[in-house]
Scaffold this active site. Structure first.
Site, mmCIF file in Angstrom:
data_model
loop_
_atom_site.group_PDB
_atom_site.id
_atom_site.type_symbol
_atom_site.label_atom_id
_atom_site.label_comp_id
_atom_site.label_asym_id
_atom_site.label_seq_id
_atom_site.Cartn_x
_atom_site.Cartn_y
_atom_site.Cartn_z
ATOM 1 N N LYS A 1 0.843 -1.206 0.000
ATOM 2 C CA LYS A 1 0.000 0.000 0.000
ATOM 3 C C LYS A 1 0.878 1.257 0.000
ATOM 4 C CE LYS A 1 -1.804 2.772 3.031
ATOM 5 N NZ LYS A 1 -1.854 3.984 2.200
ATOM 6 N N GLU B 1 9.297 14.969 16.633
ATOM 7 C CA GLU B 1 9.699 14.894 15.228
ATOM 8 C C GLU B 1 8.917 15.942 14.425
ATOM 9 O OE1 GLU B 1 8.566 11.390 12.804
ATOM 10 O OE2 GLU B 1 10.683 11.265 12.252
HETATM 11 N N1 LIG Z 1 9.651 7.351 9.473
HETATM 12 C C1 LIG Z 1 9.301 7.877 8.329
HETATM 13 O O1 LIG Z 1 9.936 7.666 7.319
HETATM 14 C C2 LIG Z 1 8.040 8.682 8.262
HETATM 15 C C3 LIG Z 1 7.575 9.371 9.360
HETATM 16 N N2 LIG Z 1 6.431 10.094 9.273
HETATM 17 C C4 LIG Z 1 6.031 10.861 10.461
HETATM 18 O O2 LIG Z 1 4.626 10.870 10.580
HETATM 19 C C5 LIG Z 1 4.122 12.196 10.616
HETATM 20 C C6 LIG Z 1 2.733 12.257 10.034
HETATM 21 O O3 LIG Z 1 2.730 11.800 8.678
HETATM 22 P P1 LIG Z 1 1.566 10.797 8.188
HETATM 23 O O4 LIG Z 1 1.413 10.867 6.727
HETATM 24 O O5 LIG Z 1 0.344 11.042 9.003
HETATM 25 O O6 LIG Z 1 2.217 9.380 8.548
HETATM 26 P P2 LIG Z 1 1.505 7.963 8.658
HETATM 27 O O7 LIG Z 1 2.286 7.159 9.611
HETATM 28 O O8 LIG Z 1 0.035 8.169 8.916
HETATM 29 O O9 LIG Z 1 1.628 7.372 7.158
HETATM 30 C C7 LIG Z 1 2.492 6.363 6.751
HETATM 31 C C8 LIG Z 1 1.722 5.251 6.024
HETATM 32 O O10 LIG Z 1 0.854 4.619 6.966
HETATM 33 C C9 LIG Z 1 -0.478 4.527 6.422
HETATM 34 N N3 LIG Z 1 -1.441 4.512 7.538
HETATM 35 C C10 LIG Z 1 -2.057 5.576 8.126
HETATM 36 N N4 LIG Z 1 -2.879 5.146 9.099
HETATM 37 C C11 LIG Z 1 -2.785 3.802 9.155
HETATM 38 C C12 LIG Z 1 -3.374 2.778 9.972
HETATM 39 N N5 LIG Z 1 -4.237 3.076 10.944
HETATM 40 N N6 LIG Z 1 -3.019 1.492 9.760
HETATM 41 C C13 LIG Z 1 -2.123 1.173 8.798
HETATM 42 N N7 LIG Z 1 -1.553 2.085 7.976
HETATM 43 C C14 LIG Z 1 -1.862 3.385 8.155
HETATM 44 C C15 LIG Z 1 -0.560 5.743 5.525
HETATM 45 O O11 LIG Z 1 -1.606 5.573 4.575
HETATM 46 C C16 LIG Z 1 0.824 5.742 4.888
HETATM 47 O O12 LIG Z 1 0.853 4.789 3.834
HETATM 48 C C17 LIG Z 1 5.196 13.004 9.890
HETATM 49 O O13 LIG Z 1 5.173 14.337 10.257
HETATM 50 C C18 LIG Z 1 6.439 12.321 10.353
HETATM 51 O O14 LIG Z 1 6.778 12.799 11.624
HETATM 52 C C19 LIG Z 1 5.707 10.133 8.121
HETATM 53 C C20 LIG Z 1 6.120 9.469 6.995
HETATM 54 C C21 LIG Z 1 7.359 8.745 6.978
#
Ligand SMILES: NC(=O)C1=CN([C@@H]2O[C@H](COP(=O)(O)OP(=O)(O)OC[C@H]3O[C@@H](n4cnc5c(N)ncnc54)[C@H](O)[C@@H]3O)[C@@H](O)[C@H]2O)C=CC1
Ligand code: BAL
Length: 503
Positions: free
Chosen positions: A192, A406
């Site tokens: 996904k 972060e």
């Molecule tokens: N470690 C990393 O590389 C990343 C960290 N982040 C952090 O997260 C913060 C927020 O960004 P978001 O886009 O909200 O991150 P997120 O953690 O919500 O998104 C990452 C992935 O998880 C999926 N996702 C969202 N909710 C889910 C659930 N309940 N169950 C399974 N999958 C789910 C999203 O569709 C996306 O594909 C950013 O500001 C950053 O701090 C975000 C992206 C990458």
């Protein structure tokens, strides 16, 4: 029947891309079962690019079944050598289409084309080469002599159906960190992409098919995290899940596994990585690495060195040079077209992330009354998209939210320390443990740091220069498990112990 393709024109590169918009199941693009779609926005202009199909729970079941059938009937019977051949075919196609793939990253994720997007593709090609070669090498068990009449051996076997959830900061690169190793190990996949950056992975699906992978081995399900991600994490027929994203959602994924079938979980989550600069460091080089380590990809890196601690004797000099380099090499002003070679810092991914980062900047400025430097005026009046100038907060107390949380943007905090013990206490004072960097001319201090820091990656006199042959992952709340290198295959294999009685 909805439109499952659109033509995207990229005049800056004089190319037109036939962009798939459907779910990719059993090597075919198909519409979602409930007709829902998601609009995707160009972050450098704020304009809608197109919309693609958004998977439903029913589609998740369909994709997982396709992956299960392919695993049982085809992929588990495919030799390791043949898996490597498919990955080598894929490498050739990526090499041929690298510009198109990079262009889609620039369009959909705002990555400066010449530096970031092509840089991501270089890494993707290197890792595809690495995992193609690893398919018949890392799947070996051991023989364990027990007595003259007994021995045991171990088999390294794939999990079966693996789900992978990808973030938006490196849409294709993060998918490839996971996808290639899992395929080399012999699993079938349901992936996904993030809802705001699905285009490159959907285009990549066409290469998967051309490379000869049998139907159902790789399935790609664009859709919402709360629906598709959640449903994959709690699916009873998914054997393993690998997630990269926020620590908060990583926790949900782990919980969903616990509440369903205890599927194996790998998590790559957030970070607040420290960089320590000692008075015996080469200051100019330290400043260059640290600026790149926070401002590259507009600070949207899980390993970004977003906390900088500098020894008090060189603090003022460091801050002066850091501001100079930020202004000279990383400013956003003047160029807002990420296809232009001069654009080095692109926009952040979305209006949501823009507002979130802006709130942190306001908090530091107005509530915490911190001293702040920005390379240019903010908000950036001339820009239509989500551009944020590199922002440096200095003399930031350890308790500040800007230092503890972060931010995931081009925002960095700088503080002082007196001596090694003081520095280590500050560096380890966080819930995260993803990466770290030390700048020093003293080899003993560097190795002490590598011993004492609680982080999965340590850089000595560099920062954020990861390599696909080296394992990557976090301590503490930064994650569980490792990717890349041999770990990138091992993490997708489980061990079976066979006891043999000769008596
Ligand atoms: N470690 C990393 O590389 C990343 C960290 N982040 C952090 O997260 C913060 C927020 O960004 P978001 O886009 O909200 O991150 P997120 O953690 O919500 O998104 C990452 C992935 O998880 C999926 N996702 C969202 N909710 C889910 C659930 N309940 N169950 C399974 N999958 C789910 C999203 O569709 C996306 O594909 C950013 O500001 C950053 O701090 C975000 C992206 C990458
Ligand atoms: N540097 C690749 C890992 C990440 O930032 O998400």
């Amino acid at each position: 029947m909805p439109n499952l393709y659109t033509d995207l024109e990229i005049p800056q590169l004089k190319i037109s891309v036939r962009q798939p918009l459907g779910l990719f199941i059993n090597n075919e693009f198909c519409p979602s079962s409930d007709g829902k779609t998601i609009e995707t926005v160009n972050p450098s202009t704020g304009e809608v690019i197109t919309s693609f199909q958004a998977a439903s729970e029913k589609d998740v079941d369909k994709a997982v079944k396709a992956a299960r059938d392919a695993f049982e009937n085809v992929w588990s019977k495919t030799s390791a050598e043949q898996r490597g051949i498919y990955l080598s075919n894929l490498l050739k196609l990526i090499e041929e289409e690298q510009e198109t793939l990079a262009a889609l990253e620039t369009l959909d994720a705002g990555k400066p084309f010449h530096s970031n997007a092509m840089g991501d593709l270089a890494q993707i090609m290197q890792l595809t080469r690495y995992f193609a070669g690893s398919a018949d090498k890392y799947n070996k068990g051991d023989t364990i002599p027990l007595s003259s009449e007994k021995f045991a051996y171990t088999l390294k076997v794939p999990f079966g159906v693996v789900a992978q959830i990808i973030p938006w900061n490196y849409p294709l690169a993060m998918a490839c960190w996971k996808l290639q190793g899992a395929l080399a190990a012999g699993n079938t996949l349901v992936i996904k992409p993030a809802e705001n950056t699905s285009l490159s992975l959907l285009y990549f699906a066409t290469l998967i098919k051309k490379a000869g992978f049998p139907a159902g081995v790789v399935n790609i399900l664009p859709g919402y995290g709360m629906l598709v991600g959640k449903s994959l994490a709690s699916h009873m027929d998914v054997d393993k899940i690998s997630f990269t994203g926020s620590t908060k959602v990583g926790g949900f994924v782990l919980e969903a596994s616990g509440q369903s079938n205890l599927k194996d979980v790998t998590l790559e989550c957030g970070g607040k990585s420290p960089a320590l600069v000692f008075e015996d460091a080469d200051l100019d080089k330290a400043v260059d690495w640290i600026a790149a380590g926070i401002f590259y990809n507009s600070g949207q890196n899980c390993t970004a060195n977003s906390r900088v601690y500098v020894q008090s004797s060189i603090y003022d000099k460091f801050v002066e040079k850091f501001k100079e380099i930020a202004k000279k090499d990383w400013d956003v002003s003047g160029n807002f077209d990420p296809f232009d070679e001069k654009c080095l810092v692109g926009p952040v991914i979305s209006s949501t992330q823009y507002d979130r980062i802006k709130e942190f900047i306001e908090l530091g400025k107005k509530e915490e009354k911190l001293s702040m430097f920005q390379t240019s005026e903010f908000p950036v009046e001339q820009a239509k998209g989500y551009f944020i100038p590199p922002t440096i907060f200095t003399d930031v107390p350890q308790s500040s939210r800007l230092l503890q949380e972060e931010i995931f943007g081009p925002v960095v905090v700088v503080s002082k320390f007196e001596n090694y013990d003081d520095a280590m206490k500050l560096a380890n004072d966080t819930c995260y443990g993803l990466a770290s960097a030390i700048f020093t001319g003293d080899v003993k201090k560097a190795h002490m740091f590598a011993r004492d820091i609680k982080a999965g990656t340590v850089w000595v006199n560099s920062s954020n220069d990861e390599d696909v042959t080296v394992p990557f992952g976090g301590f503490k709340m930064s994650g569980i498990g490792r990717e890349l290198g041999q770990s990138g295959v091992d993490t997708y294999l489980q061990t079976k112990a066979v006891h043999v009685n000769l008596k």
